[in-house]
Design a protein around this motif. Structure first.
Motif, PDB file in Angstrom:
ATOM      1  N   VAL A  67      20.960  -1.776  19.189  1.00 34.58           N
ATOM      2  CA  VAL A  67      20.657  -0.826  19.049  1.00 34.58           C
ATOM      3  C   VAL A  67      21.439   0.031  18.083  1.00 34.58           C
ATOM      4  O   VAL A  67      20.948   0.902  18.110  1.00 34.58           O
ATOM      5  CB  VAL A  67      19.565   0.231  20.059  1.00 34.58           C
ATOM      6  CG1 VAL A  67      19.505  -0.188  20.713  1.00 34.58           C
ATOM      7  CG2 VAL A  67      21.202   0.695  20.991  1.00 34.58           C
ATOM      8  N   GLU A  68      22.614  -0.368  17.521  1.00 33.61           N
ATOM      9  CA  GLU A  68      23.935   0.124  17.216  1.00 33.61           C
ATOM     10  C   GLU A  68      23.329   0.663  15.721  1.00 33.61           C
ATOM     11  O   GLU A  68      22.420  -0.257  14.585  1.00 33.61           O
ATOM     12  CB  GLU A  68      25.241  -1.070  16.273  1.00 33.61           C
ATOM     13  CG  GLU A  68      25.998  -0.726  18.029  1.00 33.61           C
ATOM     14  CD  GLU A  68      26.902  -1.395  17.841  1.00 33.61           C
ATOM     15  OE1 GLU A  68      27.566  -1.644  16.666  1.00 33.61           O
ATOM     16  OE2 GLU A  68      27.317  -2.146  18.897  1.00 33.61           O
ATOM     17  N   GLY A  69      23.372   1.493  15.060  1.00 30.66           N
ATOM     18  CA  GLY A  69      22.822   1.871  13.984  1.00 30.66           C
ATOM     19  C   GLY A  69      21.449   2.700  13.996  1.00 30.66           C
ATOM     20  O   GLY A  69      20.754   2.404  12.856  1.00 30.66           O
ATOM     21  N   LYS A  70      20.833   2.369  15.394  1.00 32.98           N
ATOM     22  CA  LYS A  70      18.994   2.812  15.264  1.00 32.98           C
ATOM     23  C   LYS A  70      19.534   4.327  15.604  1.00 32.98           C
ATOM     24  O   LYS A  70      20.071   4.355  16.280  1.00 32.98           O
ATOM     25  CB  LYS A  70      17.932   1.880  15.869  1.00 32.98           C
ATOM     26  CG  LYS A  70      18.454   0.594  15.370  1.00 32.98           C
ATOM     27  CD  LYS A  70      17.319   0.080  16.643  1.00 32.98           C
ATOM     28  CE  LYS A  70      17.111  -1.322  15.962  1.00 32.98           C
ATOM     29  NZ  LYS A  70      16.677  -2.529  16.835  1.00 32.98           N
ATOM     30  N   GLU A  71      18.132   5.023  15.427  1.00 36.09           N
ATOM     31  CA  GLU A  71      17.644   5.696  15.666  1.00 36.09           C
ATOM     32  C   GLU A  71      17.086   5.976  16.878  1.00 36.09           C
ATOM     33  O   GLU A  71      16.981   4.974  17.734  1.00 36.09           O
ATOM     34  CB  GLU A  71      16.535   7.014  15.368  1.00 36.09           C
ATOM     35  CG  GLU A  71      16.529   6.977  13.487  1.00 36.09           C
ATOM     36  CD  GLU A  71      17.630   7.742  13.411  1.00 36.09           C
ATOM     37  OE1 GLU A  71      17.545   9.093  14.269  1.00 36.09           O
ATOM     38  OE2 GLU A  71      17.919   8.156  11.894  1.00 36.09           O
ATOM     39  N   LEU A  72      18.274   7.163  17.601  1.00 35.18           N
ATOM     40  CA  LEU A  72      18.118   7.666  19.152  1.00 35.18           C
ATOM     41  C   LEU A  72      16.641   7.133  20.095  1.00 35.18           C
ATOM     42  O   LEU A  72      16.567   6.423  20.421  1.00 35.18           O
ATOM     43  CB  LEU A  72      18.197   9.197  19.855  1.00 35.18           C
ATOM     44  CG  LEU A  72      18.724   8.917  21.485  1.00 35.18           C
ATOM     45  CD1 LEU A  72      19.559   7.965  22.469  1.00 35.18           C
ATOM     46  CD2 LEU A  72      18.883  10.070  21.626  1.00 35.18           C
ATOM     47  N   THR A  73      15.383   7.634  19.557  1.00 37.38           N
ATOM     48  CA  THR A  73      14.161   7.197  19.526  1.00 37.38           C
ATOM     49  C   THR A  73      13.484   6.016  19.843  1.00 37.38           C
ATOM     50  O   THR A  73      13.387   5.584  20.710  1.00 37.38           O
ATOM     51  CB  THR A  73      13.015   8.341  19.421  1.00 37.38           C
ATOM     52  OG1 THR A  73      13.148   8.060  17.839  1.00 37.38           O
ATOM     53  CG2 THR A  73      13.908  10.270  19.689  1.00 37.38           C
ATOM     54  N   THR A  74      14.241   5.498  18.503  1.00 34.81           N
ATOM     55  CA  THR A  74      13.856   3.886  18.712  1.00 34.81           C
ATOM     56  C   THR A  74      14.504   2.695  19.693  1.00 34.81           C
ATOM     57  O   THR A  74      14.007   2.235  19.899  1.00 34.81           O
ATOM     58  CB  THR A  74      14.042   3.821  17.117  1.00 34.81           C
ATOM     59  OG1 THR A  74      13.207   4.336  16.125  1.00 34.81           O
ATOM     60  CG2 THR A  74      13.946   1.961  16.903  1.00 34.81           C
ATOM     61  N   THR A 122      27.034   5.958  22.361  1.00 39.25           N
ATOM     62  CA  THR A 122      27.693   6.212  22.163  1.00 39.25           C
ATOM     63  C   THR A 122      26.488   6.933  20.697  1.00 39.25           C
ATOM     64  O   THR A 122      26.418   6.083  19.893  1.00 39.25           O
ATOM     65  CB  THR A 122      28.920   6.065  21.212  1.00 39.25           C
ATOM     66  OG1 THR A 122      29.501   5.613  22.662  1.00 39.25           O
ATOM     67  CG2 THR A 122      30.096   7.029  20.838  1.00 39.25           C
ATOM     68  N   VAL A 123      26.171   8.160  21.024  1.00 36.06           N
ATOM     69  CA  VAL A 123      24.679   8.721  19.634  1.00 36.06           C
ATOM     70  C   VAL A 123      26.141   9.373  19.024  1.00 36.06           C
ATOM     71  O   VAL A 123      26.630  10.782  19.367  1.00 36.06           O
ATOM     72  CB  VAL A 123      24.428   9.108  20.406  1.00 36.06           C
ATOM     73  CG1 VAL A 123      23.142   9.921  19.628  1.00 36.06           C
ATOM     74  CG2 VAL A 123      23.346   8.717  21.069  1.00 36.06           C
ATOM     75  N   SER A 124      25.657  10.014  17.487  1.00 35.59           N
ATOM     76  CA  SER A 124      26.303  10.390  16.537  1.00 35.59           C
ATOM     77  C   SER A 124      25.964  12.219  16.604  1.00 35.59           C
ATOM     78  O   SER A 124      24.534  12.169  16.739  1.00 35.59           O
ATOM     79  CB  SER A 124      26.154  10.685  15.515  1.00 35.59           C
ATOM     80  OG  SER A 124      26.635  11.212  14.403  1.00 35.59           O
TER      81      SER A 124
END
Length: 345
Positions: A67-74, A122-124
């Motif tokens: 899921v790296e680079g994807k939106e948190l909801t996705t 880890t979320v931006s």
């Protein structure tokens, strides 16, 4: 037992005899009864145990989605399908477009784990700043240090200070007078901020003091209280000159000139130095400053520091006469930061 024609005494004896037989019969059947109860309990426990393991099976193995680079909801939806649970950590980034995206995950995508496992994401949280602040009225050096501290470790600082423009103003030297872009400008990519900084009230004039004939002690007092930058040269005292005194200066004494005008002067040093204290001329080449900064010269020997003078100077060539212990180290500092060193002559 027939009790119809029995006498009371005989009846009592017969009843007693029958009671003993009954108790005896119960005692004889006690052990088999307890055995039956124990067997029933063991059988019941075994059935419950078998039923529990029959209904509760081991968690199945699943593959962790990348899921790296994807939106948190996705990312959360993909993990929910795999029966995985997130553990979220937030982190500032340099790129405002990264806000809400997954920067890293642990375990990494493709790993095989049990369903129900927690996956660290880890979320931006975006950039540490999203707009340009108001710097007008602040000290330029303080703003520069604060921005450097804020973006320490960032490969692309969001705010970069251009080389400032300086302007004469009644504000204290170093005060920010204007900025471009203005306060509130949204930061969508790295921004270069241009500042106009006060050079100080240069329109004020100061009188050039007469220093010819002064010894080093009185000369240092005059320099500390004057807004003149003296450029000294030295020579060994001649027969008619007094050692450790100013022998000449540029012909500007008692005239009014702009603050921190540079004035040349000559000082005579001893032919032979004393065993304890020596006289000399400290010399250093520093960057030119747009306004006068406070400098302190001190001597250091055996861990003992003695301040010689504190002056305001515009940088470039710095020359300061001194009297200090033999074999001392002379240290010139600005705002507590050492900028030059020299041993006594």
């Amino acid at each position: 037992m027939k009790i119809k024609n029995l006498k009371p005494k005989e009846l009592a004896e017969n009843l007693k005899s029958e009671g003993i037989k009954t108790v005896s019969a119960i005692n004889e059947n006690r052990k088999p009864f307890l055995l039956v109860v124990i067997i029933a309990l063991v059988l019941m426990f075994s059935i419950c145990w078998i039923t529990f393991f029959a209904t509760v099976r081991e968690a199945e193995q699943v593959m962790v989605p990348n899921v790296e680079g994807k939106e948190l909801t996705t990312a959360l939806l993909e993990m929910q399908v795999k029966e995985l649970y997130p553990k979220i950590q937030l982190k500032y980034t340099d790129n405002p477009d990264d806000a809400g995206k997954i920067l890293a995950q642990n375990p990494e995508g493709g790993s095989i784990v049990k369903a129900g496992r927690r996956i660290t994401l880890t979320v931006s949280r975006g950039t540490i700043l999203d707009h340009v602040e108001n710097y007008i009225g602040q000290n330029y050096d303080n703003v520069k240090i604060n921005l450097q501290t804020m973006f320490t470790g960032s490969s692309k600082p969001l705010i970069v200070l251009a080389e400032p423009s300086y302007k004469s103003d009644q504000s204290d030297a170093g005060t920010i007078l204007a900025q471009d872009p203005p306060e509130g400008t949204i930061i969508s990519s790295p921004v270069t901020v241009k500042l106009i900084v006060s050079r100080g009230p240069e329109f004020e004039n100061t009188r050039v003091p007469k220093i010819t004939g002064l010894d080093i002690a009185k000369l240092l007092q005059t320099m500390a209280s004057s807004k003149i930058v003296f450029d000294f040269t030295s020579h060994i005292a001649g027969d008619n000159e007094k050692e450790g005194t100013v022998t000449s200066q540029q012909e500007l004494s008692n005239q009014y000139v702009p603050n921190y005008t540079r004035v040349t002067a000559e000082i005579a040093l001893p032919k032979k130095q004393k065993d304890d204290n020596v006289m000399g001329l400290f010399t250093a080449n520093l960057p030119n400053y747009p306004y006068a900064v406070e400098m302190t010269l001190e001597s250091s020997k055996d861990g003992i520091h003695n301040q010689i003078i504190t002056i305001k100077h515009t940088g470039g060539l710095v020359t300061i006469p001194y009297i200090a212990q033999k074999d001392s180290e002379l240290i010139l500092s600005i705002a507590g930061r050492t900028v030059a060193r020299q041993m006594t002559e």
